[in-house]
Design a protein around this motif. Structure first.
Motif, mmCIF file in Angstrom:
data_model
loop_
_atom_site.group_PDB
_atom_site.id
_atom_site.type_symbol
_atom_site.label_atom_id
_atom_site.label_comp_id
_atom_site.label_asym_id
_atom_site.label_seq_id
_atom_site.Cartn_x
_atom_site.Cartn_y
_atom_site.Cartn_z
ATOM 1 N N GLN A 98 0.742 -0.929 0.202
ATOM 2 C CA GLN A 98 0.469 0.283 -0.167
ATOM 3 C C GLN A 98 1.096 1.536 -0.400
ATOM 4 N N ALA A 99 1.609 1.159 -0.882
ATOM 5 C CA ALA A 99 2.606 2.253 -1.069
ATOM 6 C C ALA A 99 2.881 3.259 -2.206
ATOM 7 N N LEU A 100 3.056 1.855 -3.459
ATOM 8 C CA LEU A 100 3.003 2.786 -4.970
ATOM 9 C C LEU A 100 1.549 3.597 -4.891
ATOM 10 N N GLU A 101 0.390 3.386 -4.610
ATOM 11 C CA GLU A 101 0.155 4.289 -5.320
ATOM 12 C C GLU A 101 -0.340 4.993 -4.813
ATOM 13 N N HIS A 102 0.723 5.925 -3.694
ATOM 14 C CA HIS A 102 0.207 7.239 -3.094
ATOM 15 C C HIS A 102 1.625 7.728 -4.013
ATOM 16 N N THR A 103 3.064 7.130 -4.445
ATOM 17 C CA THR A 103 3.953 8.180 -4.569
ATOM 18 C C THR A 103 3.245 9.235 -5.955
ATOM 19 N N LYS A 104 3.782 10.028 -6.071
ATOM 20 C CA LYS A 104 3.629 10.761 -7.447
ATOM 21 C C LYS A 104 4.919 10.732 -8.309
ATOM 22 N N HIS A 105 5.536 9.673 -8.113
ATOM 23 C CA HIS A 105 6.342 9.121 -9.353
ATOM 24 C C HIS A 105 7.575 7.963 -9.233
ATOM 25 N N PRO A 106 6.123 6.693 -9.526
ATOM 26 C CA PRO A 106 6.320 5.221 -9.092
ATOM 27 C C PRO A 106 7.411 4.693 -9.700
ATOM 28 N N ARG A 107 7.857 5.544 -11.871
ATOM 29 C CA ARG A 107 9.098 5.464 -12.084
ATOM 30 C C ARG A 107 10.092 5.087 -10.965
ATOM 31 N N ASP A 108 10.080 6.542 -10.845
ATOM 32 C CA ASP A 108 11.506 6.749 -10.342
ATOM 33 C C ASP A 108 11.609 5.313 -8.844
ATOM 34 N N ASP A 109 10.629 5.224 -8.307
ATOM 35 C CA ASP A 109 10.337 4.794 -6.885
ATOM 36 C C ASP A 109 10.699 3.179 -7.053
ATOM 37 N N LEU A 110 9.914 2.655 -7.996
ATOM 38 C CA LEU A 110 10.583 1.252 -8.595
ATOM 39 C C LEU A 110 11.872 1.262 -9.071
ATOM 40 N N LEU A 111 12.054 1.857 -9.884
ATOM 41 C CA LEU A 111 13.407 1.720 -10.111
ATOM 42 C C LEU A 111 15.461 1.231 -9.249
ATOM 43 N N THR A 112 14.249 2.616 -8.164
ATOM 44 C CA THR A 112 15.087 2.636 -7.120
ATOM 45 C C THR A 112 15.473 1.530 -6.549
ATOM 46 N N ALA A 113 14.025 0.710 -5.611
ATOM 47 C CA ALA A 113 13.546 -0.221 -5.494
ATOM 48 C C ALA A 113 14.017 -1.318 -5.908
ATOM 49 N N ARG A 114 14.336 -1.481 -7.572
ATOM 50 C CA ARG A 114 15.257 -2.178 -8.291
ATOM 51 C C ARG A 114 16.783 -2.640 -8.056
ATOM 52 N N ALA A 115 16.366 -1.280 -7.995
ATOM 53 C CA ALA A 115 18.645 -0.910 -7.819
ATOM 54 C C ALA A 115 18.638 -1.347 -6.360
ATOM 55 N N LEU A 116 18.358 -1.146 -5.132
ATOM 56 C CA LEU A 116 18.548 -1.860 -3.928
ATOM 57 C C LEU A 116 18.409 -3.090 -3.594
ATOM 58 N N LEU A 117 17.797 -3.255 -4.567
ATOM 59 C CA LEU A 117 17.984 -5.466 -4.140
ATOM 60 C C LEU A 117 19.135 -5.929 -4.513
ATOM 61 N N LYS A 118 19.630 -7.086 -3.701
ATOM 62 C CA LYS A 118 20.559 -7.955 -3.845
ATOM 63 C C LYS A 118 20.332 -8.362 -5.622
ATOM 64 N N PRO A 119 21.080 -8.847 -6.457
ATOM 65 C CA PRO A 119 20.831 -9.803 -7.409
ATOM 66 C C PRO A 119 20.168 -11.156 -6.673
ATOM 67 N N GLY A 120 18.976 -11.605 -7.107
ATOM 68 C CA GLY A 120 17.768 -12.854 -6.867
ATOM 69 C C GLY A 120 17.064 -12.201 -5.753
ATOM 70 N N GLY A 121 17.333 -11.145 -5.522
ATOM 71 C CA GLY A 121 16.192 -10.269 -4.533
ATOM 72 C C GLY A 121 14.559 -9.986 -4.899
ATOM 73 N N ILE A 122 14.160 -10.350 -3.741
ATOM 74 C CA ILE A 122 12.973 -10.055 -3.455
ATOM 75 C C ILE A 122 11.925 -8.811 -3.514
ATOM 76 N N LEU A 123 11.064 -8.749 -4.291
ATOM 77 C CA LEU A 123 10.364 -7.260 -4.434
ATOM 78 C C LEU A 123 8.244 -7.933 -4.089
ATOM 79 N N TYR A 124 8.140 -7.368 -2.866
ATOM 80 C CA TYR A 124 6.845 -7.707 -2.812
ATOM 81 C C TYR A 124 5.686 -5.976 -3.111
#
Length: 207
Positions: free
Chosen positions: A111-137
């Protein structure tokens, strides 16, 4: 029209409301089911809870064995939650956080992605923060649910004159998602494999 940054700051400074013990128990049970789903793919490691609010999900993640950190937008709230939980919580612009890439085994965004004004930037950030093989919920309201579809149709037919569009949550939601659409975006633009698409295991009401 989208909120200004100032109006968002005002909104989220008072976003967390007192709960009855029954409401808190229900929400704890709901988020526990979310972590059960996450545990199908990862059960330990370093986890970042984005939009951690009152700290409930931080507690649950730590109980499940994760080394947990949090992120939220309101500095005053994050200070209180840090003091209460002893967990490090980041604040400020999510895409500008001073955290190295490949820092987390799991990023939990319920219940976070619908609140952000810049979902693309936040998803790219989440992707970068993950280790290889990491999990995004990701947990988001489902615009294609039976309930939303029926309410939208009823509104168009003039059957919801006083509450038409209320289910969109426009007071604090900026973007809206449906499962197939979101999964396609994550594959195409964020190089993510989709491991599971599922409805909320314990919805508040309806389908």
């Amino acid at each position: 029209p989208q909120h200004s940054d100032r109006s968002l700051q005002q909104l989220y400074s008072g976003y967390i409301k007192p709960e009855t013990p029954e409401d808190l128990a229900w929400r704890r049970g709901q988020k526990a089911l979310h972590f059960d789903a996450l545990a199908r793919f990862i059960t330990s490691g370093k986890c970042l809870c984005v939009g951690c609010g009152d700290g409930l999900e931080l507690t649950l993640a730590r109980e499940r064995g994760f080394e947990v950190e949090g992120y939220d937008v309101d500095p005053a709230t994050t200070r209180r939650v840090m003091q209460a939980t002893g967990v490090r919580i980041h604040t400020g612009a999510f895409a500008a956080l001073d955290i190295p890439d490949n820092a987390y085994d799991a990023v939990y965004m319920d219940q976070a992605l619908e609140h952000t004004k810049h979902p693309r930037d936040d998803l790219l950030t989440a992707r970068a923060l993950l280790k290889p093989g990491g999990i995004l919920y990701l947990g988001v309201p489902n615009l294609a649910s039976i309930r939303c579809t029926l309410k939208t149709a009823a509104g168009k037919l003039g059957l919801l004159r006083r509450t038409r569009g209320k289910h969109y949550g426009t007071r604090h939601h900026h973007f809206y998602y449906a499962p197939g659409q979101l999964a396609g975006l994550l594959r195409r633009f964020y190089d993510l494999d989709i491991l599971l698409v599922a409805g909320d295991p314990s919805p508040a009401s309806g389908y």
